[in-house]
Scaffold this active site. Structure first.
Site, PDB file in Angstrom:
ATOM      1  N   VAL A 231       0.858  -1.180   0.000  1.00  0.00           N
ATOM      2  CA  VAL A 231       0.000   0.000   0.000  1.00  0.00           C
ATOM      3  C   VAL A 231       0.893   1.229   0.000  1.00  0.00           C
ATOM      4  O   VAL A 231       1.891   1.284   0.717  1.00  0.00           O
ATOM      5  CB  VAL A 231      -0.922   0.023   1.234  1.00  0.00           C
ATOM      6  CG1 VAL A 231      -1.846   1.241   1.184  1.00  0.00           C
ATOM      7  CG2 VAL A 231      -1.736  -1.262   1.330  1.00  0.00           C
ATOM      8  N   CYS A 232       0.546   2.198  -0.839  1.00  0.00           N
ATOM      9  CA  CYS A 232       1.239   3.484  -0.862  1.00  0.00           C
ATOM     10  C   CYS A 232       2.743   3.272  -1.139  1.00  0.00           C
ATOM     11  O   CYS A 232       3.112   2.498  -2.011  1.00  0.00           O
ATOM     12  CB  CYS A 232       0.974   4.219   0.442  1.00  0.00           C
ATOM     13  SG  CYS A 232       1.351   5.980   0.431  1.00  0.00           S
ATOM     14  N   THR A 233       3.610   3.907  -0.359  1.00  0.00           N
ATOM     15  CA  THR A 233       5.054   3.791  -0.594  1.00  0.00           C
ATOM     16  C   THR A 233       5.611   2.430  -0.173  1.00  0.00           C
ATOM     17  O   THR A 233       6.802   2.184  -0.341  1.00  0.00           O
ATOM     18  CB  THR A 233       5.819   4.901   0.141  1.00  0.00           C
ATOM     19  OG1 THR A 233       5.594   4.774   1.546  1.00  0.00           O
ATOM     20  CG2 THR A 233       5.362   6.270  -0.328  1.00  0.00           C
TER      21      THR A 233
END
Length: 205
Positions: A98-100
């Site tokens: 998720v995300c970075t």
């Protein structure tokens, strides 16, 4: 089915909690919160989460969920999560981020030459780490699923539920958490947000 939710200092809480709420309620699931040690982990907004096991003790999982962090550069530099991912990813059925968190997968070699997404502000970095960067909210490539920024973790988790347990279960999970967003502002992407808002966010990441 063993699910490993990865913890590390200054991770972003919603990156983990969103997928956890979707996945941990599914039948036959055992959730593990795995970190370098069993000492409490403090997220980037101050939430404290206690690991249930360590990287040394958990050498496999059916599903791996890797959250991102506002301090992604520091996490990459430390290299601790990437080392564990190199060991466990080949044994997993699904590896997700998720995300970075996708930058940690990339640093571990999981995304080399593979399509993947991430937070819009770090797409260039993800490309430098070897991934084929996409802008979609959720990208699946074989056994790897990546989600864009923070809230997209819920979309990723619902996608995964559909793949494992079927569409009807995924729809029931979506309804159970009443995931029917109607945001009060149209500023959820750099394309729709005012330029000054984009600049302000970039100044913090």
């Amino acid at each position: 089915m063993d699910l490993a939710f990865v913890l590390y200092p200054r991770m972003t809480a919603l990156d983990l909690v969103g997928p956890y709420e979707v996945l941990a309620h599914q039948p036959g699931v055992t959730a593990h919160f795995v970190a370098e040690t069993t000492e409490p982990v403090v997220t980037d907004a101050g939430l404290v989460i206690v690991p249930t096991t360590t990287f040394a003790a958990l050498d496999r999982a059916d599903v791996i969920v890797v959250p991102g962090s506002s301090d992604y550069e520091g996490v990459l530099a430390a290299g601790v999560v990437a080392r564990w991912l190199r060991e466990v990813h080949p044994k997993a059925t699904w590896t997700t981020s998720v995300c970075t968190g996708s930058t940690l997968l990339a640093d571990a070699g999981v995304l080399t030459g593979r399509p993947a997404t991430t937070h819009w502000a770090v797409r260039e970095l993800l490309g430098r780490l070897g991934a084929e960067v996409r802008s979609e909210r959720v990208v699946r490539d074989g056994d790897v699923i990546t989600a864009a920024g923070v809230s997209a973790g819920i979309d990723m988790a619902l996608t995964l539920v559909g793949l494992i347990w079927g569409d009807r279960v995924a729809m029931a999970s979506q309804l159970a958490i009443e995931y029917d967003p109607e945001p009060p502002y149209d500023a959820g992407s750099p394309e729709s947000a005012p330029p000054e808002v984009v600049a302000a966010v970039l100044g913090k990441v």
